[in-house]
Write a protein that holds these residues in place. Sequence first.
Motif, PDB file in Angstrom:
ATOM      1  N   SER A  34      -3.366   0.443  -4.157  1.00 25.31           N
ATOM      2  CA  SER A  34      -2.456   1.570  -3.909  1.00 25.31           C
ATOM      3  C   SER A  34      -1.039   1.080  -3.603  1.00 25.31           C
ATOM      4  O   SER A  34      -0.058   1.727  -3.974  1.00 25.31           O
ATOM      5  CB  SER A  34      -2.969   2.455  -2.779  1.00 25.31           C
ATOM      6  OG  SER A  34      -2.925   1.778  -1.539  1.00 25.31           O
ATOM      7  N   GLN A  37       0.500   0.228  -6.990  1.00 27.64           N
ATOM      8  CA  GLN A  37       0.835   1.446  -7.738  1.00 27.64           C
ATOM      9  C   GLN A  37       2.085   2.122  -7.188  1.00 27.64           C
ATOM     10  O   GLN A  37       2.896   2.653  -7.942  1.00 27.64           O
ATOM     11  CB  GLN A  37      -0.349   2.420  -7.738  1.00 27.64           C
ATOM     12  CG  GLN A  37      -1.533   1.915  -8.534  1.00 27.64           C
ATOM     13  CD  GLN A  37      -1.154   1.569  -9.963  1.00 27.64           C
ATOM     14  OE1 GLN A  37      -0.476   2.318 -10.635  1.00 27.64           O
ATOM     15  NE2 GLN A  37      -1.579   0.394 -10.407  1.00 27.64           N
ATOM     16  N   LYS A  38       2.267   2.095  -5.872  1.00 24.08           N
ATOM     17  CA  LYS A  38       3.483   2.665  -5.280  1.00 24.08           C
ATOM     18  C   LYS A  38       4.711   1.859  -5.687  1.00 24.08           C
ATOM     19  O   LYS A  38       5.786   2.425  -5.918  1.00 24.08           O
ATOM     20  CB  LYS A  38       3.354   2.725  -3.766  1.00 24.08           C
ATOM     21  CG  LYS A  38       2.417   3.822  -3.309  1.00 24.08           C
ATOM     22  CD  LYS A  38       2.316   3.885  -1.810  1.00 24.08           C
ATOM     23  CE  LYS A  38       1.344   4.975  -1.418  1.00 24.08           C
ATOM     24  NZ  LYS A  38       1.229   5.120   0.014  1.00 24.08           N
ATOM     25  N   VAL A  40       5.044   0.221  -8.507  1.00 19.74           N
ATOM     26  CA  VAL A  40       5.276   0.561  -9.915  1.00 19.74           C
ATOM     27  C   VAL A  40       6.065   1.858 -10.019  1.00 19.74           C
ATOM     28  O   VAL A  40       6.951   2.001 -10.865  1.00 19.74           O
ATOM     29  CB  VAL A  40       3.932   0.653 -10.685  1.00 19.74           C
ATOM     30  CG1 VAL A  40       4.118   1.259 -12.056  1.00 19.74           C
ATOM     31  CG2 VAL A  40       3.290  -0.722 -10.775  1.00 19.74           C
ATOM     32  N   ARG A  41       5.782   2.806  -9.122  1.00 23.59           N
ATOM     33  CA  ARG A  41       6.500   4.091  -9.113  1.00 23.59           C
ATOM     34  C   ARG A  41       7.795   4.025  -8.299  1.00 23.59           C
ATOM     35  O   ARG A  41       8.440   5.033  -8.067  1.00 23.59           O
ATOM     36  CB  ARG A  41       5.590   5.189  -8.549  1.00 23.59           C
ATOM     37  CG  ARG A  41       4.406   5.506  -9.447  1.00 23.59           C
ATOM     38  CD  ARG A  41       3.644   6.732  -8.970  1.00 23.59           C
ATOM     39  NE  ARG A  41       3.278   6.701  -7.565  1.00 23.59           N
ATOM     40  CZ  ARG A  41       2.103   6.283  -7.083  1.00 23.59           C
ATOM     41  NH1 ARG A  41       1.177   5.853  -7.910  1.00 23.59           N
ATOM     42  NH2 ARG A  41       1.858   6.312  -5.800  1.00 23.59           N
ATOM     43  N   ASN A  42       8.162   2.806  -7.841  1.00 23.07           N
ATOM     44  CA  ASN A  42       9.370   2.570  -7.045  1.00 23.07           C
ATOM     45  C   ASN A  42       9.349   3.349  -5.727  1.00 23.07           C
ATOM     46  O   ASN A  42      10.355   3.864  -5.268  1.00 23.07           O
ATOM     47  CB  ASN A  42      10.632   2.898  -7.844  1.00 23.07           C
ATOM     48  CG  ASN A  42      11.857   2.188  -7.278  1.00 23.07           C
ATOM     49  OD1 ASN A  42      11.730   1.174  -6.611  1.00 23.07           O
ATOM     50  ND2 ASN A  42      13.021   2.722  -7.544  1.00 23.07           N
ATOM     51  N   LYS A  43       8.156   3.433  -5.128  1.00 22.15           N
ATOM     52  CA  LYS A  43       7.996   4.083  -3.830  1.00 22.15           C
ATOM     53  C   LYS A  43       7.167   3.161  -2.932  1.00 22.15           C
ATOM     54  O   LYS A  43       5.989   3.415  -2.690  1.00 22.15           O
ATOM     55  CB  LYS A  43       7.300   5.431  -3.985  1.00 22.15           C
ATOM     56  CG  LYS A  43       8.108   6.432  -4.796  1.00 22.15           C
ATOM     57  CD  LYS A  43       7.382   7.748  -4.895  1.00 22.15           C
ATOM     58  CE  LYS A  43       8.100   8.703  -5.793  1.00 22.15           C
ATOM     59  NZ  LYS A  43       9.330   9.225  -5.304  1.00 22.15           N
ATOM     60  N   LYS A  45       5.376   1.163   0.103  1.00 22.98           N
ATOM     61  CA  LYS A  45       4.737   1.669   1.310  1.00 22.98           C
ATOM     62  C   LYS A  45       5.579   1.377   2.552  1.00 22.98           C
ATOM     63  O   LYS A  45       5.529   2.102   3.521  1.00 22.98           O
ATOM     64  CB  LYS A  45       3.347   1.031   1.450  1.00 22.98           C
ATOM     65  CG  LYS A  45       2.516   1.611   2.549  1.00 22.98           C
ATOM     66  CD  LYS A  45       1.111   1.082   2.503  1.00 22.98           C
ATOM     67  CE  LYS A  45       0.287   1.716   3.607  1.00 22.98           C
ATOM     68  NZ  LYS A  45      -1.103   1.358   3.520  1.00 22.98           N
TER      69      LYS A  45
END
Length: 64
Positions: A34, A37-38, A40-43, A45
Motif C-alpha cells: 500500500s 501504491q501511494k 505511484v499515485r504521488n500520495k 504515506k
Amino acid sequence: MELAVIGTGYVGLVAGVGFADAGHQVWCVDKDNSKVQKLVRNKPKIFLGTFFSRTKQSPSRSTL
C-alpha cells in the motif's frame, strides 16, 4: 547509476528522492504494497512538507 532503496519510510524515501534528484535511477521497494501504491499515485504515506516537489525537478520524473 541504478540504485535500490529498501523501505519507503522516513529514511528510505528521503534517500531515494535525494538520489533521484541527483539524476540516478532509483527503485524503492517496501514490504507494504500500500505504501508503494501511494507513491505511484504521488500520495506518500508520510508528510515531509514540500520535499516531494523536488522530484518534479529531477531530470526525468521516472527516476524515482
